[in-house]
Design an enzyme around this catalytic site. Structure first.
Site, mmCIF file in Angstrom:
data_model
loop_
_atom_site.group_PDB
_atom_site.id
_atom_site.type_symbol
_atom_site.label_atom_id
_atom_site.label_comp_id
_atom_site.label_asym_id
_atom_site.label_seq_id
_atom_site.Cartn_x
_atom_site.Cartn_y
_atom_site.Cartn_z
ATOM 1 N NE ARG A 14 -18.573 21.129 12.691
ATOM 2 C CZ ARG A 14 -18.321 22.392 11.544
ATOM 3 N NH1 ARG A 14 -19.218 23.279 11.405
ATOM 4 N NH2 ARG A 14 -17.110 22.374 10.791
ATOM 5 C CD GLU A 469 -11.462 28.145 10.602
ATOM 6 O OE1 GLU A 469 -12.338 29.323 10.847
ATOM 7 O OE2 GLU A 469 -10.771 28.112 10.081
ATOM 8 N NE ARG A 475 -16.720 20.014 17.937
ATOM 9 C CZ ARG A 475 -16.603 21.061 16.911
ATOM 10 N NH1 ARG A 475 -17.302 22.297 17.207
ATOM 11 N NH2 ARG A 475 -15.863 20.945 15.754
ATOM 12 C CG ASN A 537 -8.623 11.601 8.844
ATOM 13 O OD1 ASN A 537 -7.768 10.940 8.348
ATOM 14 N ND2 ASN A 537 -8.194 12.682 9.568
ATOM 15 C CB CYS A 592 -25.325 6.171 -14.047
ATOM 16 S SG CYS A 592 -25.607 4.802 -13.072
#
Length: 1021
Positions: A14, A469, A475, A537, A592
């Site tokens: 990160r 993790e 951090r 989020n 597409c």
């Protein structure tokens, strides 16, 4: 970490996205000298690399409330602060070399020892000594970068001096965008216009480079300075002699190095260059500069700061004012009008310390250290002052005894905010959602301030379903290597209790979402004083915000992205909420474009990400394993079943050994990178033209080039092996390291027969508005279905179809586990597709960031946002007025910080005398026989307006135009709503008839309907 090969991506990924590998290498080869391991110094030290910690002081009780690395046993044993801090700093990161020094640093010290450092950071150092050391650093060749930092109670400052010539390679850190060109005029100057009215975001004087231009090809590979004409166009100089522009072309901003020049501290004292964070008080930085210089002068003269709340320093003509201000103001080249109230406020709490302010300034100063070591981002020039004057403004009338020390860990905080407000913090009931980077910082700040103490019946409830993790350790500083794969919430709670054993923390492992409303009910929220979000989020933020607003609770939100950060404060009845504003939705890549016409690298990476998801996330596993026979009989009976074709396709392709996985991967290569290109060129030859006569294959459409498989190409080899590994993982097929070797793979692939390409007359979607079809609901021809039934019947009749052979493992995309091969597949597949369409490929690190939607993160901005939002927590506890709350946005890279007032709550007018805000809630009490008609009459009687529509959730209880709804007026509310057992109330949506026919119905606040008056005392929702 001597070269890029040695960067531990699992730990630093990160941060690498923020700084880049070059800056990371420079940091790893740099040494920092940091003096002072108090409240501010310890906030800085955890973010730098090879570091020497210097301090002469011993641990005191005071430190327990300002230094999160000092423990009660350190105080009892009177350990030196630097010794207490050293081991705890060293265990944060095995790559950081930490040494200590405790020799006296004063006016007589020989400073030559500093020559072995690239950066010197001073905290808790007298100004005269700061000036001497800065001059020494400035005089060296090359200069030693110097940073001086101080926190005096509610005021703080950062000073930077990086030498007379300091080159910055990347002033902003922003990723340059590539934009397509619509047109380039022949003229002097030539004007470049962006395609599809996209804004270029350029500034006059910047430079751009060009590529892939057809026609005016002289521009390809050249760099030109721009003059901005509009958001969509810019001039580049004379293009009269060039060929006429035909079509296509891309331009990209070229980052140019920038030179910054610094003066010494001695020079800057009289004519300071100041950053202004709060434009509502533009005079504050110069005033604070003068006041803090006066404090420095007082400290030099008396060898101490002004006494806490001492009467001599509260008088208008205080000792501080008489002995310090005259000389300070006289030396300033700019006139300054001193605010005597500000002098009084700063003076009386200068000995104290607000740990959140130290955290915020520590994050800012740490970012300047990184700039000094790497030459990345624009450095601070040269002074930054940050104050928390709003925190103490309402406390001016309190007696001096409120701020007097009591010999406990909260004395430093008490000196600033008083005993009464300290007690309110101790009694606080806080609910924090998320225990990641911001969550850890918030817990640390709350622990130091004593928020939620058990002896005061306070509590901090935290929840986070995630496990720790390795990438978190960089951090999220409450976690250590031994905590990997343990729950974040319980681990963070235990670490917080080490900082302050008096805390009461309840740690949960739940999400906060509609599914957990029984746990985090209205009754749960009713006990709270404050909600804190530490989420990553938007949707989760919106949900928690809606729950906070409906329960009328204050909410503190903050977030970061790289060097950027924001804080947003929501206070009942005073401010708008997080949901009051919405960012524009993220632009979707047309189906597409992803499938057939990628134009930029993001398109190929998303395509590869979708492929890996389709391979590893099977929706049909249960059907394949248990119901094949049943499935076949139903299809043979003529029944059309969703997903049938896909299920049988899986069965027919199912590998049973590693060699089959490799063969299947080899066939996928030809399908994706050869046959796809051939089919597109068959359907749309290079000379195809649209109805208007223009070429079909023109920017942004790129014609593909088929790729011939070459096992000697590392990219081809990587694709085949990573794809085979995905299949092997799903189908539980073992393989060894030996089978992954070039020799073993090549021998298997030599036997694979690859069918020749045969052109097909198939429809290729070109409409950008068409959405991706549902794979389960795609129609297939009767012939395909007949063949599918036959294949399935054949598989069932053989011994192939057994539960053991059909058993599959459902895998999930995981970006941070390099052993699973997911990123290997995406990186190789994306790069091959990019090559097929002549798109510049991304490296593995960039591919991982885009595919994993990784938000770049760095601990410096995390510390800054958490510190700033924790200052607002104090104001919430003190029930401060609207004008004292502050939102913040900053970008530490530039650097810029903007503090603003929060957005005032808006009121919606129903009628002239009736209005409401998001915080209002109307209440109606009913009883067992209370009818819908009674409810509507009660609303009219209580609030002066009669409802015309009543809705519960998605159920319409009463809409006059709906058939039969008038009959519902006589039905009881209990019968209409059918509440679950124990439910005491519901929130209803009510609207009213407009005053003018034809207008929309008028809204109302939520109407809380209690099924009985007794329900109010035992609320359950």
């Amino acid at each position: 970490m001597a070269d890029s090969m040695d960067i531990d991506d699992s730990l630093y990924s990160r941060q690498r996205y923020v700084l880049g590998d070059s800056a990371m290498q420079q940091m790893a080869q740099s040494a920092v000298f940091l003096s002072g391991t108090g409240a501010l110094g310890v906030e800085i030290v955890i973010y730098v690399y090879a570091v020497t910690l210097h301090d002469c002081k011993r641990c005191e009780v005071w430190d327990l409330g300002t230094n999160f690395f000092i423990r009660e046993e350190d105080v009892h044993s009177q350990k030196k602060r630097v010794e207490a801090v050293h081991s705890r700093v060293a265990e944060l990161n095995p790559y950081v070399q930490v040494s200590v020094a405790s020799d006296v640093l004063d006016e007589n010290t020989d400073l030559s020892f500093l020559k072995r450092y690239q950066c010197v950071v001073l905290t808790e150092t007298k100004l005269s000594l700061q000036k001497r050391i800065d001059y020494f650093c400035h005089s060296q060749q090359p200069p030693i970068k110097f940073i001086g930092c101080d926190v005096f109670g509610i005021c703080s400052r950062v000073f930077c001096d990086f030498g007379e010539v300091f080159e910055v390679s990347d002033p902003t850190g922003e990723e340059p965008k590539e934009l397509f060109i619509q047109n380039i005029s022949q003229g002097n100057p030539g004007v470049v216009t962006c395609m599809d009215s996209r804004t270029h975001g350029l500034q006059t004087g910047q430079s751009v480079c060009f590529k892939e231009i057809n026609g005016m090809s002289e521009l390809n590979g050249t760099t030109h300075q721009v003059t901005v004409l509009s958001p969509y166009s810019f001039a580049i100089g004379d293009t009269l002699s060039f060929q006429p522009y035909a079509h296509a072309g891309i331009f990209r901003l070229v980052k140019m190095p920038k030179i910054f020049s610094f003066e010494t501290m001695e020079q800057q004292l009289s004519d300071p260059r100041l950053l202004t964070p709060d434009f509502s008080k533009p005079e504050a930085p110069l005033q604070l500069h003068t006041i803090m210089l006066a404090l420095d002068a007082f400290l030099e003269q008396h060898a101490r700061l002004p006494n806490i709340g001492s009467a001599e320093h509260l008088k208008t003509k205080s000792v501080l004012h008489k002995h310090s201000f005259t000389s300070c103001c006289a030396h300033l080249q700019s006139s300054v009008c001193i605010n005597q109230e500000l002098v009084r406020s700063v003076s009386c709490c200068a000995r104290g310390c607000l740990s959140p302010l130290a955290a915020a300034v520590g994050g800012i100063a740490s970012q300047e250290v990184l700039k000094a070591l790497t030459g990345k981002f624009s450095p601070l020039q040269q002074w930054f002052y940050l104050d928390a004057i709003e925190v103490i403004q309402p406390l001016q009338s309190l007696p001096a005894e409120e701020f007097a020390p009591r010999g406990d860990r909260y004395d430093a905080l008490r000196a600033c905010i008083g005993e009464s407000l300290c007690l309110k913090l101790h009694k606080f009931q806080v609910f924090m959602v998320g225990c990641g980077a911001i969550g850890c910082e918030m817990l640390k700040n709350m622990a130091l301030m004593g928020v939620g103490l058990s002896r005061c019946s306070g509590e901090i409830c935290i929840t986070d379903p995630d496990l720790i993790e390795k990438s978190n350790l960089n951090r999220q500083f409450l976690f250590r290597p031994q905590h990997i794969r343990k729950p974040k919430s319980t681990t963070a709670a235990a670490a917080s209790l080490e900082i302050n054993p008096e805390l009461q923390i309840d740690a949960h492992l739940n999400k906060v979402c509609p599914a957990t409303e029984d746990m985090y009910s209205d009754a749960f929220f009713s006990r709270l004083n404050l909600v804190v979000t530490a989420l990553d989020n938007v949707e989760a933020r919106r949900y928690v915000d809606s729950r906070s607003v409906s329960n009328q609770k204050a909410l503190l939100d903050s977030g970061t992205m790289g060097t950027k950060g924001h804080t947003e404060i929501t206070v009942p009845y005073l401010t708008e909420s997080y949901n009051s504003h919405r960012d524009p939705p993220e632009e979707e890549i047309p189906f597409c474009t992803l499938k057939s016409f990628p134009a930029v690298i993001e398109h190929t990476i998303q395509w590869a990400r979708d492929k890996v998801s389709f391979i590893i996330l099977f929706y049909f596993i249960f059907l394949c394993t248990h119901y094949c026979c049943h499935y076949c009989h139903r299809m043979m009976a003529g029944e059309t079943m969703e997903g049938s074709f896909q299920v049988i396709k899986l069965l027919s392709q199912r590998p049973t050994q590693w060699n089959h996985c490799l063969a299947l991967a080899r066939l996928k290569f030809d399908k994706y990178f050869k046959k796809k290109a051939l089919q597109l060129l068959h359907s749309f030859p290079l000379d195809t033209r649209l109805k208007d006569g223009s070429l079909f294959w023109q920017s942004p459409k790129r014609p593909p080039s088929p790729i011939e498989f070459d096992l000697d190409d590392p990219l081809h080899f990587s694709f085949v092996v990573s794809t085979a590994r995905l299949f092997a993982g799903i189908y539980n097929i073992p393989h060894s390291e030996e089978q992954l070797s070039y020799e073993a793979v090549s021998s298997v692939l030599a036997e694979v027969e690859v069918p020749e390409y045969k052109p097909a007359e198939k429809h290729i979607e070109t409409d950008e508005t068409v959405k991706k079809p549902d794979q389960l609901k795609m129609t297939v021809s009767s012939e395909e279905e007949r063949q599918a039934i036959s294949q399935l019947q054949e598989a069932i009749n053989s011994s192939f179809v057994t539960p053991e052979r059909l058993r599959m493992t459902s895998l999930f995309f995981e970006k941070d586990d390099d052993s699973n091969g997911h990123i290997d597949f995406i990186a190789s597949a994306s790069a091959l597709r990019a090559h097929m369409y002549a798109i510049e490929a991304a490296d593995r690190l960039q591919t991982k960031r885009i595919a994993g939607k990784i938000i770049p993160a760095i601990a410096t901005s995390t510390a800054a946002v958490a510190g700033l939002v924790s200052l607002e927590l104090i104001k919430v506890a003190g029930s401060y007025g609207f004008e004292l709350f502050k939102n913040c946005f900053f970008n530490l890279a530039i650097p810029v910080m903007v503090l603003t007032e929060t957005a005032p709550v808006k009121r919606t007018q129903i009628r002239d005398d009736i209005s409401f805000s998001i915080w209002d809630r109307w209440t109606i009490f009913g009883h067992e026989d209370f009818t819908l008609s009674d409810f509507m009459n009660a609303v009219k009687e209580e609030y002066g307006i009669e409802p015309t529509m009543v809705v519960h959730g998605v159920k319409m209880l009463y809409v006059p135009v709906m058939p039969g709804h008038n009959k519902r007026l006589k039905l009881t509310m209990h019968r209409l709503i059918k509440p679950s057992a124990g439910r005491k109330y519901v929130d209803l949506t009510v609207s009213f008839a407009p005053e003018v026919d034809g207008d929309e119905d008028l809204p109302s606040p939520p109407v809380r309907y209690y099924f009985s008056r007794e329900s109010e005392s035992g609320e359950t929702a």
